[in-house]
Design a protein around this motif. Structure first.
Motif, PDB file in Angstrom:
ATOM      1  N   LEU A  61       0.816  -1.222   0.000  1.00 12.06           N
ATOM      2  CA  LEU A  61       0.000   0.000   0.000  1.00 12.06           C
ATOM      3  C   LEU A  61       0.845   1.266   0.000  1.00 12.06           C
ATOM      4  CD1 LEU A  61      -1.095  -2.031   2.602  1.00 12.06           C
ATOM      5  CD2 LEU A  61      -3.096  -0.616   2.162  1.00 12.06           C
ATOM      6  N   VAL A  62       0.403   2.236  -0.777  1.00 11.84           N
ATOM      7  CA  VAL A  62       0.916   3.600  -0.670  1.00 11.84           C
ATOM      8  C   VAL A  62      -0.254   4.442  -0.166  1.00 11.84           C
ATOM      9  CG1 VAL A  62       1.955   5.570  -1.847  1.00 11.84           C
ATOM     10  CG2 VAL A  62       2.420   3.242  -2.659  1.00 11.84           C
ATOM     11  N   VAL A  63      -0.108   4.978   1.035  1.00 10.47           N
ATOM     12  CA  VAL A  63      -1.178   5.799   1.601  1.00 10.47           C
ATOM     13  C   VAL A  63      -0.872   7.264   1.257  1.00 10.47           C
ATOM     14  CG1 VAL A  63      -2.405   6.459   3.700  1.00 10.47           C
ATOM     15  CG2 VAL A  63      -1.478   4.141   3.464  1.00 10.47           C
ATOM     16  N   TYR A  64      -1.685   7.815   0.352  1.00  8.37           N
ATOM     17  CA  TYR A  64      -1.466   9.206  -0.057  1.00  8.37           C
ATOM     18  C   TYR A  64      -1.913  10.174   1.030  1.00  8.37           C
ATOM     19  CZ  TYR A  64      -0.817   7.683  -4.943  1.00  8.37           C
ATOM     20  OH  TYR A  64      -0.363   7.111  -6.103  1.00  8.37           O
ATOM     21  N   LEU A  65      -3.070   9.897   1.603  1.00  5.13           N
ATOM     22  CA  LEU A  65      -3.552  10.738   2.697  1.00  5.13           C
ATOM     23  C   LEU A  65      -4.586   9.945   3.468  1.00  5.13           C
ATOM     24  CD1 LEU A  65      -6.266  13.330   1.895  1.00  5.13           C
ATOM     25  CD2 LEU A  65      -5.481  11.766   0.122  1.00  5.13           C
ATOM     26  N   ASN A  66      -4.712  10.289   4.730  1.00  8.42           N
ATOM     27  CA  ASN A  66      -5.698   9.647   5.598  1.00  8.42           C
ATOM     28  C   ASN A  66      -6.036  10.646   6.703  1.00  8.42           C
ATOM     29  OD1 ASN A  66      -7.394   7.788   6.766  1.00  8.42           O
ATOM     30  ND2 ASN A  66      -5.759   6.649   7.775  1.00  8.42           N
ATOM     31  N   THR A  67      -7.001  11.511   6.416  1.00  5.15           N
ATOM     32  CA  THR A  67      -7.421  12.507   7.399  1.00  5.15           C
ATOM     33  C   THR A  67      -8.659  11.986   8.124  1.00  5.15           C
ATOM     34  OG1 THR A  67      -9.009  13.757   6.040  1.00  5.15           O
ATOM     35  CG2 THR A  67      -6.665  14.264   5.740  1.00  5.15           C
ATOM     36  N   ARG A  69     -11.491  12.778   7.465  1.00  5.39           N
ATOM     37  CA  ARG A  69     -12.625  12.783   6.545  1.00  5.39           C
ATOM     38  C   ARG A  69     -12.380  11.997   5.253  1.00  5.39           C
ATOM     39  NH1 ARG A  69     -14.389  18.791   5.614  1.00  5.39           N
ATOM     40  NH2 ARG A  69     -16.417  17.852   5.137  1.00  5.39           N
ATOM     41  N   VAL A  70     -11.140  11.957   4.789  1.00  8.66           N
ATOM     42  CA  VAL A  70     -10.840  11.407   3.459  1.00  8.66           C
ATOM     43  C   VAL A  70      -9.585  10.543   3.510  1.00  8.66           C
ATOM     44  CG1 VAL A  70     -10.378  11.971   1.039  1.00  8.66           C
ATOM     45  CG2 VAL A  70     -11.683  13.564   2.435  1.00  8.66           C
ATOM     46  N   CYS A  71      -9.592   9.487   2.716  1.00 12.86           N
ATOM     47  CA  CYS A  71      -8.404   8.644   2.600  1.00 12.86           C
ATOM     48  C   CYS A  71      -8.231   8.240   1.138  1.00 12.86           C
ATOM     49  CB  CYS A  71      -8.575   7.405   3.483  1.00 12.86           C
ATOM     50  SG  CYS A  71      -7.226   6.236   3.410  1.00 12.86           S
ATOM     51  N   ALA A  72      -6.986   8.210   0.683  1.00 11.72           N
ATOM     52  CA  ALA A  72      -6.701   7.748  -0.679  1.00 11.72           C
ATOM     53  C   ALA A  72      -5.414   6.931  -0.648  1.00 11.72           C
ATOM     54  CB  ALA A  72      -6.558   8.924  -1.639  1.00 11.72           C
ATOM     55  N   LYS A  73      -5.440   5.799  -1.334  1.00  6.77           N
ATOM     56  CA  LYS A  73      -4.295   4.884  -1.354  1.00  6.77           C
ATOM     57  C   LYS A  73      -4.137   4.303  -2.753  1.00  6.77           C
ATOM     58  CE  LYS A  73      -5.506   3.117   3.279  1.00  6.77           C
ATOM     59  NZ  LYS A  73      -5.814   1.924   4.094  1.00  6.77           N
ATOM     60  N   GLU A  74      -2.946   3.813  -3.059  1.00  6.53           N
ATOM     61  CA  GLU A  74      -2.785   2.850  -4.147  1.00  6.53           C
ATOM     62  C   GLU A  74      -2.532   1.498  -3.497  1.00  6.53           C
ATOM     63  OE1 GLU A  74      -3.410   3.828  -7.128  1.00  6.53           O
ATOM     64  OE2 GLU A  74      -2.722   5.903  -7.286  1.00  6.53           O
ATOM     65  N   LEU A  75      -3.233   0.491  -3.962  1.00 12.25           N
ATOM     66  CA  LEU A  75      -3.010  -0.877  -3.516  1.00 12.25           C
ATOM     67  C   LEU A  75      -2.296  -1.626  -4.636  1.00 12.25           C
ATOM     68  CD1 LEU A  75      -6.651  -1.641  -2.220  1.00 12.25           C
ATOM     69  CD2 LEU A  75      -4.806  -0.412  -1.051  1.00 12.25           C
ATOM     70  N   VAL A  76      -1.216  -2.283  -4.304  1.00 11.04           N
ATOM     71  CA  VAL A  76      -0.487  -3.083  -5.294  1.00 11.04           C
ATOM     72  C   VAL A  76      -0.589  -4.550  -4.884  1.00 11.04           C
ATOM     73  CG1 VAL A  76       1.717  -3.479  -6.442  1.00 11.04           C
ATOM     74  CG2 VAL A  76       1.123  -1.173  -5.659  1.00 11.04           C
ATOM     75  N   LEU A  77      -1.060  -5.352  -5.814  1.00 14.63           N
ATOM     76  CA  LEU A  77      -1.172  -6.802  -5.570  1.00 14.63           C
ATOM     77  C   LEU A  77      -0.303  -7.551  -6.571  1.00 14.63           C
ATOM     78  CD1 LEU A  77      -4.903  -6.302  -5.323  1.00 14.63           C
ATOM     79  CD2 LEU A  77      -3.874  -7.805  -3.621  1.00 14.63           C
ATOM     80  N   PHE A  78       0.486  -8.469  -6.076  1.00 11.16           N
ATOM     81  CA  PHE A  78       1.265  -9.321  -6.962  1.00 11.16           C
ATOM     82  C   PHE A  78       0.324 -10.376  -7.559  1.00 11.16           C
ATOM     83  CE2 PHE A  78       4.702  -8.336  -3.619  1.00 11.16           C
ATOM     84  CZ  PHE A  78       5.039  -7.147  -4.252  1.00 11.16           C
ATOM     85  N   PRO A  79       0.769 -11.095  -8.611  1.00 11.89           N
ATOM     86  CA  PRO A  79      -0.130 -12.062  -9.244  1.00 11.89           C
ATOM     87  C   PRO A  79      -0.753 -13.029  -8.220  1.00 11.89           C
ATOM     88  CG  PRO A  79       1.787 -11.751 -10.621  1.00 11.89           C
ATOM     89  CD  PRO A  79       2.043 -10.979  -9.353  1.00 11.89           C
ATOM     90  N   HIS A  80      -2.083 -13.069  -8.212  1.00 16.94           N
ATOM     91  CA  HIS A  80      -2.884 -13.943  -7.341  1.00 16.94           C
ATOM     92  C   HIS A  80      -2.667 -13.702  -5.844  1.00 16.94           C
ATOM     93  CE1 HIS A  80      -4.880 -15.978 -10.561  1.00 16.94           C
ATOM     94  NE2 HIS A  80      -3.725 -16.005 -11.205  1.00 16.94           N
ATOM     95  N   GLN A  81      -2.030 -12.614  -5.516  1.00 20.55           N
ATOM     96  CA  GLN A  81      -1.945 -12.240  -4.090  1.00 20.55           C
ATOM     97  C   GLN A  81      -3.350 -11.831  -3.616  1.00 20.55           C
ATOM     98  OE1 GLN A  81       0.358  -8.717  -3.148  1.00 20.55           O
ATOM     99  NE2 GLN A  81       1.405  -9.752  -1.456  1.00 20.55           N
ATOM    100  N   THR A  82      -3.692 -12.222  -2.411  1.00 18.19           N
ATOM    101  CA  THR A  82      -5.046 -12.044  -1.890  1.00 18.19           C
ATOM    102  C   THR A  82      -5.054 -11.162  -0.645  1.00 18.19           C
ATOM    103  OG1 THR A  82      -5.703 -14.224  -2.691  1.00 18.19           O
ATOM    104  CG2 THR A  82      -7.028 -13.295  -0.913  1.00 18.19           C
ATOM    105  N   CYS A  83      -5.961 -10.215  -0.619  1.00 15.57           N
ATOM    106  CA  CYS A  83      -6.243  -9.497   0.617  1.00 15.57           C
ATOM    107  C   CYS A  83      -7.344 -10.262   1.333  1.00 15.57           C
ATOM    108  CB  CYS A  83      -6.674  -8.065   0.334  1.00 15.57           C
ATOM    109  SG  CYS A  83      -7.117  -7.189   1.847  1.00 15.57           S
ATOM    110  N   PRO A  84      -7.084 -10.755   2.535  1.00 12.40           N
ATOM    111  CA  PRO A  84      -8.037 -11.626   3.230  1.00 12.40           C
ATOM    112  C   PRO A  84      -9.378 -10.948   3.510  1.00 12.40           C
ATOM    113  CG  PRO A  84      -5.891 -11.625   4.337  1.00 12.40           C
ATOM    114  CD  PRO A  84      -5.871 -10.510   3.338  1.00 12.40           C
ATOM    115  N   GLU A  85     -10.393 -11.769   3.746  1.00 15.07           N
ATOM    116  CA  GLU A  85     -11.747 -11.261   3.960  1.00 15.07           C
ATOM    117  C   GLU A  85     -11.851 -10.460   5.264  1.00 15.07           C
ATOM    118  OE1 GLU A  85     -15.192 -13.845   2.898  1.00 15.07           O
ATOM    119  OE2 GLU A  85     -15.684 -13.629   5.022  1.00 15.07           O
ATOM    120  N   HIS A  86     -12.485  -9.317   5.153  1.00 20.58           N
ATOM    121  CA  HIS A  86     -12.647  -8.450   6.323  1.00 20.58           C
ATOM    122  C   HIS A  86     -13.791  -7.477   6.079  1.00 20.58           C
ATOM    123  CE1 HIS A  86     -10.209  -6.099   3.535  1.00 20.58           C
ATOM    124  NE2 HIS A  86     -10.558  -5.001   4.193  1.00 20.58           N
TER     125      HIS A  86
END
Lengths: 194, 194
Positions: A61-67, A69-86
């Motif tokens: 993750l690259v977290v651009y901002l997280n105030t 009120r607002v949050c913006a990120k880039e999420l980078v996933l490698f091939p078939h990498q999984t973010c677990p259920e939440h």
């Protein structure tokens, strides 16, 4: 849950693994034409969810901002990498985090609770972890496509064969409040010596 | 304000001008590696602020989402195109829109109220409109750099020699509430026949 992944036996990521994952994520972002400052490149967050199986269950993750009120990120996933259920539960009088995923490069499979999609999942479920996934409503995003996940909704996602870059636009992010289906998960990555 | 730009004499943008500006903005986004759906490409917003001098005072926008809580857009500026000075006032019990600009391509000069920057502006002020600009605190963003503008703060911005693409991450956008320094401005673009 299989014993081999019980918390007591958990191997933590090494600084070397973090450095390698950061470099790989930075290269993906650069290839997609997404510019970072050098400070951002050096501090890409590598999340292994306390499971130390980063290539299978992880996220960069690259977290651009997280105030407040607002949050913006880039999420980078490698091939078939999984973010677990939440899910992102209500907090401080808010309904919880509302987030929109916009695919920038590659392909991402998103699963949310609700009507199961026939034949889902097209993603490859980690073999030892089937109990940790319960949401089967499938949405596939290609570059330029996006999807909004309402607060407090169970979801998980996985990149396709070439990985994925996903922009996340959301309300405030409070990762420490996330509720994971897999009880072994800790959102904060722990570092091993070495 | 000069008479030649008085509302009574205002020439509205033609559909042809809108189409051309959309195509030019879409080409810029594509060159920067930013993918849009065809529906997004066909509906790029062309804002002339009711002044019908689009190349000088204007903005092209792709609105990815705008919910009650979160908004995300790409802003496309042609070379030295200027978004006129304005602020986002409080509404519905909120402090007003909080927005972060992140430069993706090109260069953007941002001016906010506060301590004037010595020698500002490096941007080229539209000659006939000096009275419509009062904020001189200068921030220059290159790709990967970003800046947050607090609610209800006067600001304006202009692209550099090669134009700019700027991602905007913000709370809800209510353009119709924006307060512009130039009293001639109408935020909603009007179309001429043709």
């Amino acid at each position: 849950m299989p014993d081999e992944y019980a918390p007591a036996d958990r191997i933590m990521l090494t600084p070397q693994q973090i450095t390698e994952a950061r470099a790989r994520a930075a290269a993906s972002l650069s290839a997609a034409g997404i510019a970072l400052t050098s400070a951002e490149r050096d501090s890409i967050e590598v999340a292994d969810f306390g499971l130390s199986r980063l290539d299978e269950l992880g996220l960069q993750l690259v977290v651009y901002l997280n105030t407040e009120r607002v949050c913006a990120k880039e999420l980078v996933l490698f091939p078939h990498q999984t973010c677990p259920e939440h899910r992102h539960p209500p907090f401080d009088g808010t309904p919880g985090k509302e987030e929109t995923f916009r695919c920038r490069a590659g392909l991402v499979y998103i699963y949310t609770e609700g009507e199961p999609t026939h034949g889902a999942p097209a993603a490859r479920l980690p073999e030892h972890d089937r109990d940790a996934f319960t949401a089967w409503h499938e949405t596939v995003l290609r570059p330029g496509e996006q999807y909004t996940i309402q607060p407090n909704t169970l979801h998980w996602f996985q990149a396709g064969d070439r990985g994925a870059i996903v922009s996340e636009f959301s309300t405030q992010s409070r990762d420490e409040l996330d509720v994971f289906t897999d009880p072994r998960i800790e959102r904060t990555t722990k570092l091993a010596d070495g």
